[in-house]
Design an enzyme around this catalytic site. Structure first.
Site, PDB file in Angstrom:
ATOM      1  N   THR A 101     -41.028  25.971  -8.360  1.00 50.57           N
ATOM      2  CA  THR A 101     -41.283  24.590  -7.942  1.00 50.57           C
ATOM      3  C   THR A 101     -41.501  23.836  -9.250  1.00 50.57           C
ATOM      4  O   THR A 101     -42.047  24.413 -10.203  1.00 50.57           O
ATOM      5  CB  THR A 101     -42.527  24.449  -7.040  1.00 50.57           C
ATOM      6  OG1 THR A 101     -43.672  24.841  -7.790  1.00 50.57           O
ATOM      7  CG2 THR A 101     -42.433  25.309  -5.778  1.00 50.57           C
ATOM      8  N   HIS A 102     -41.061  22.598  -9.306  1.00 48.65           N
ATOM      9  CA  HIS A 102     -41.128  21.799 -10.550  1.00 48.65           C
ATOM     10  C   HIS A 102     -40.420  22.513 -11.703  1.00 48.65           C
ATOM     11  O   HIS A 102     -40.763  22.300 -12.865  1.00 48.65           O
ATOM     12  CB  HIS A 102     -42.577  21.513 -10.958  1.00 48.65           C
ATOM     13  CG  HIS A 102     -43.440  21.024  -9.840  1.00 48.65           C
ATOM     14  ND1 HIS A 102     -43.616  19.683  -9.565  1.00 48.65           N
ATOM     15  CD2 HIS A 102     -44.143  21.691  -8.893  1.00 48.65           C
ATOM     16  CE1 HIS A 102     -44.416  19.544  -8.518  1.00 48.65           C
ATOM     17  NE2 HIS A 102     -44.739  20.755  -8.081  1.00 48.65           N
ATOM     18  N   GLN A 108      -7.350  -2.268   4.282  1.00 49.16           N
ATOM     19  CA  GLN A 108      -6.357  -1.436   3.595  1.00 49.16           C
ATOM     20  C   GLN A 108      -7.022  -0.639   2.465  1.00 49.16           C
ATOM     21  O   GLN A 108      -6.499   0.380   2.018  1.00 49.16           O
ATOM     22  CB  GLN A 108      -5.247  -2.338   3.035  1.00 49.16           C
ATOM     23  CG  GLN A 108      -4.152  -1.612   2.313  1.00 49.16           C
ATOM     24  CD  GLN A 108      -2.924  -2.483   2.115  1.00 49.16           C
ATOM     25  OE1 GLN A 108      -2.206  -2.761   3.063  1.00 49.16           O
ATOM     26  NE2 GLN A 108      -2.698  -2.941   0.906  1.00 49.16           N
ATOM     27  N   SER A 148       0.836  -1.218   0.000  1.00 49.92           N
ATOM     28  CA  SER A 148       0.000   0.000   0.000  1.00 49.92           C
ATOM     29  C   SER A 148       0.863   1.257   0.000  1.00 49.92           C
ATOM     30  O   SER A 148       0.344   2.364   0.078  1.00 49.92           O
ATOM     31  CB  SER A 148      -0.925  -0.003   1.220  1.00 49.92           C
ATOM     32  OG  SER A 148      -0.180  -0.218   2.406  1.00 49.92           O
ATOM     33  N   LYS A 198     -18.803  30.060 -27.939  1.00 48.39           N
ATOM     34  CA  LYS A 198     -19.147  29.383 -26.692  1.00 48.39           C
ATOM     35  C   LYS A 198     -18.374  29.889 -25.478  1.00 48.39           C
ATOM     36  O   LYS A 198     -17.207  30.232 -25.547  1.00 48.39           O
ATOM     37  CB  LYS A 198     -18.885  27.859 -26.824  1.00 48.39           C
ATOM     38  CG  LYS A 198     -19.851  27.140 -27.717  1.00 48.39           C
ATOM     39  CD  LYS A 198     -21.304  27.191 -27.249  1.00 48.39           C
ATOM     40  CE  LYS A 198     -21.561  26.338 -26.039  1.00 48.39           C
ATOM     41  NZ  LYS A 198     -21.574  24.906 -26.367  1.00 48.39           N
ATOM     42  N   SER A 246     -14.944  26.682 -26.505  1.00 46.76           N
ATOM     43  CA  SER A 246     -15.093  25.461 -27.297  1.00 46.76           C
ATOM     44  C   SER A 246     -14.016  25.443 -28.360  1.00 46.76           C
ATOM     45  O   SER A 246     -13.633  26.490 -28.893  1.00 46.76           O
ATOM     46  CB  SER A 246     -16.474  25.451 -27.945  1.00 46.76           C
ATOM     47  OG  SER A 246     -16.462  24.631 -29.095  1.00 46.76           O
ATOM     48  N   TYR A 306      -9.131  -6.885  12.885  1.00 50.82           N
ATOM     49  CA  TYR A 306      -8.540  -6.367  11.653  1.00 50.82           C
ATOM     50  C   TYR A 306      -8.549  -7.409  10.549  1.00 50.82           C
ATOM     51  O   TYR A 306      -8.313  -8.593  10.785  1.00 50.82           O
ATOM     52  CB  TYR A 306      -7.096  -5.903  11.899  1.00 50.82           C
ATOM     53  CG  TYR A 306      -6.431  -5.407  10.620  1.00 50.82           C
ATOM     54  CD1 TYR A 306      -6.608  -4.103  10.197  1.00 50.82           C
ATOM     55  CD2 TYR A 306      -5.678  -6.269   9.821  1.00 50.82           C
ATOM     56  CE1 TYR A 306      -6.049  -3.645   9.008  1.00 50.82           C
ATOM     57  CE2 TYR A 306      -5.106  -5.820   8.633  1.00 50.82           C
ATOM     58  CZ  TYR A 306      -5.298  -4.512   8.231  1.00 50.82           C
ATOM     59  OH  TYR A 306      -4.747  -4.062   7.053  1.00 50.82           O
ATOM     60  N   ASN A 316     -18.445  28.187 -21.740  1.00 48.31           N
ATOM     61  CA  ASN A 316     -19.071  27.048 -21.055  1.00 48.31           C
ATOM     62  C   ASN A 316     -18.817  27.051 -19.542  1.00 48.31           C
ATOM     63  O   ASN A 316     -17.727  27.410 -19.099  1.00 48.31           O
ATOM     64  CB  ASN A 316     -18.531  25.730 -21.635  1.00 48.31           C
ATOM     65  CG  ASN A 316     -18.955  25.543 -23.086  1.00 48.31           C
ATOM     66  OD1 ASN A 316     -20.027  25.991 -23.479  1.00 48.31           O
ATOM     67  ND2 ASN A 316     -18.104  24.900 -23.862  1.00 48.31           N
ATOM     68  N   GLU A 369     -19.949  22.193 -14.072  1.00 46.84           N
ATOM     69  CA  GLU A 369     -20.247  20.853 -14.590  1.00 46.84           C
ATOM     70  C   GLU A 369     -19.327  19.801 -13.969  1.00 46.84           C
ATOM     71  O   GLU A 369     -19.753  18.707 -13.627  1.00 46.84           O
ATOM     72  CB  GLU A 369     -20.112  20.832 -16.107  1.00 46.84           C
ATOM     73  CG  GLU A 369     -21.212  21.610 -16.812  1.00 46.84           C
ATOM     74  CD  GLU A 369     -20.946  21.722 -18.300  1.00 46.84           C
ATOM     75  OE1 GLU A 369     -21.386  20.851 -19.045  1.00 46.84           O
ATOM     76  OE2 GLU A 369     -20.273  22.677 -18.721  1.00 46.84           O
TER      77      GLU A 369
HETATM   78  N1  ARG Z   1      -1.094  -1.468   5.263  1.00 44.91           N
HETATM   79  C1  ARG Z   1      -2.005  -1.999   6.215  1.00 44.91           C
HETATM   80  C2  ARG Z   1      -3.342  -1.262   6.087  1.00 44.91           C
HETATM   81  O1  ARG Z   1      -3.354  -0.274   5.483  1.00 44.91           O
HETATM   82  C3  ARG Z   1      -1.465  -1.838   7.587  1.00 44.91           C
HETATM   83  C4  ARG Z   1      -1.949  -2.840   8.575  1.00 44.91           C
HETATM   84  C5  ARG Z   1      -1.481  -4.190   8.239  1.00 44.91           C
HETATM   85  N2  ARG Z   1      -1.714  -5.121   9.256  1.00 44.91           N
HETATM   86  C6  ARG Z   1      -1.576  -6.413   9.056  1.00 44.91           C
HETATM   87  N3  ARG Z   1      -1.769  -7.183  10.044  1.00 44.91           N
HETATM   88  N4  ARG Z   1      -1.291  -6.895   7.869  1.00 44.91           N
HETATM   89  O2  ARG Z   1      -4.357  -1.684   6.606  1.00 44.91           O
END
Ligand code: ARG
Length: 458
Positions: A154-155, A321, A22, A282, A276, A316, A284, A289
């Site tokens: 309204t509407h 993650q 991560s 144009k 545009s 957990y 815009n 948007e």
């Molecule tokens: N990178 C993990 C997360 O974002 C950290 C926690 C990981 N814990 C574990 N027991 N693998 O959740």
């Protein structure tokens, strides 16, 4: 070798490293991770779980590492999986064996929960400031237009005359609730999970209150299992931001309509519009948007995390993650949308004469014409019918209530007198609506006062 490599006889596959890691997105938590570790290690020292010298050495090392990360000289490593293990590995590399004591009495499960809470807390504070700017801009614009008459709808059909200021203050109220929701999110985020360990705390004599106090939390998370498995605070924020985007999206929709040739109630500043590539004429409303369009991803992030969380057994699970990219994306999106929306609003030009023209053309004063008859003694239902007939007359003869002669009025009902014209003038209609919360400049002035009080307390 991995920090958890002891139990393994074989290296992980490269695909596993890539899939599992991560670091590409949680690297933005580096500061929270280091601040959290400093609070943890200083507590370990105070509790004699490690020596004061060890605690100082680790803290000095962490501070130096923080400086180097901020100056951009550090590269993170995917093999080290996430920000927590990257920082620990870097610290060991830099200060040696003593760094291996940093993780005493801690798990990545409570560590990541802490980091995300610290990060969320900071970002909510920033978001509240950005939202406050927008609310101030809405209030200022509303104050300038407390007597600018426009049709209320309204509407999406012309309904009754209001003022542009009154219309804008509806958005102020929405944003005020958004602000309160952010405060609520902050309060729910502000509990310290550190010390929960993997799920069942630890046998070391940790002082969780010391860490919570150092990091300015209201209190600790009371249950260690909940401490590592709760992501409600992320969901609270994702919901708050979804509702805020819904409001910005409705506002954007109106800005897009109002800036069209058909309405021409406003003109966007050149600095906040686009052209545009093919049609030279144009101009815009791309910003409005895009804000409207980005609402989709913010809703998506909420549904995505709700779905991730729905089947998870305690405590957990690695599924969690997946919380970060969704959370980060919504925060980033609002941090982009809020300031540009504010500037677009602050710079737009209002066209009061076009608003007035639109309010005059569509029988927006028909209710007031009926109320005129009620004041002369008719029952409201009868008055409604009389005015209905007059409107039908106007529609077939392509005219309006204010342009009808008194003869015509009296041919439908003899009770009409020449004061009907004053009674149905748009400014009488607006000024007469003095009920609290209504469009009259007087009622609006009270709203402005309360709105200013709210902003002063933000
Ligand atoms: N990178 C993990 C997360 O974002 C950290 C926690 C990981 N814990 C574990 N027991 N693998 O959740």
């Amino acid at each position: 070798m991995k920090l958890w490599g002891g139990r393994f006889a074989k290296e992980t596959d490269q695909l596993t490293d890539h899939f599992n890691s991560s670091i590409s997105f949680d690297m933005r938590l580096y500061k929270q991770d280091i601040i959290g570790s400093i609070a943890h290690v200083s507590m370990l020292g105070k509790q004699n779980i490690i020596t004061t010298e060890e605690s100082h050495a680790i803290i000095t090392g962490l501070n130096a590492l923080l400086e180097d990360i901020e100056s951009g000289t550090i590269e993170f490593n995917e093999k080290m999986e996430d920000i927590h293990m990257n920082i620990e590995a870097l610290l060991i590399e830099r200060i040696g064996a003593v760094a291996k004591k940093m993780h005493t009495g801690r798990s990545r499960n409570d560590q990541v929960a802490l980091d995300v809470r610290l990060y969320t807390r900071d970002e909510i504070t920033t978001l509240k400031l950005l939202l406050k700017d927008l609310m101030e801009t809405v209030l200022n614009l509303a104050k300038q237009h407390s007597e600018t008459i426009m049709p209320g709808y309204t509407h999406l059909q012309r309904a009754q005359p209001i003022t542009f200021g009154h219309h804008l203050m509806a958005y102020f109220e929405m944003l005020k609730r958004d602000y309160k929701r952010l405060t609520f999110s902050f309060d729910n985020t502000n509990y310290c999970p550190l010390g929960s360990g993997a799920l069942a705390t630890t046998t070391y004599p940790l002082d969780r209150y010391d860490v919570a106090h150092t990091l300015h939390f209201t209190d600790i998370c009371e249950n260690s299992i909940d401490g590592v498995s709760d992501r409600d605070f992320c969901l609270d924020l994702l919901y708050s931001l979804s509702t805020l985007m819904m409001h910005l999206s409705r506002f954007s929709e109106e800005i897009i309509l109002w800036s069209s040739h058909e309405f021409h109630f406003i003109e966007l500043d050149d600095a906040y519009s686009t052209g545009s590539s093919i049609m030279p004429q144009k101009k815009n409303p791309d910003i409005a948007e895009l804000v409207r369009g980005k609402t989709g991803r913010v809703y998506g992030n909420l549904i995505s995390l709700l779905t991730t969380m729905k089947g998870l057994p305690l405590a957990y699970n690695k599924d969690m993650q997946e919380d970060k990219e969704r959370l980060f994306d919504s925060i980033d999106t609002l941090k982009m949308c809020l300031p540009i929306f504010t500037r677009m609003l602050a710079t737009l030009k209002v066209c009061p004469q076009n608003m007035y023209k639109a309010a005059s053309g569509g029988f927006t004063n028909a209710t007031d014409a009926a109320d005129y008859l009620v004041k002369k003694g008719l029952a409201f239902r009868d008055a409604h019918e009389v005015i209905g007939k007059l409107v039908l007359y106007c529609v077939t003869h392509e005219t309006s209530l204010e342009d009808l002669s008194l003869d015509i009025y009296q041919s439908i009902h003899p009770i009409f007198e020449s004061d009907i014209y004053e009674a149905i003038s748009l400014s009488t209609c607006v000024k007469g609506r003095q009920v609290a919360g209504g469009p009259s400049p007087k009622a609006l002035a009270n709203h402005f006062e309360k709105a200013t009080d709210f902003l002063n307390q933000c």
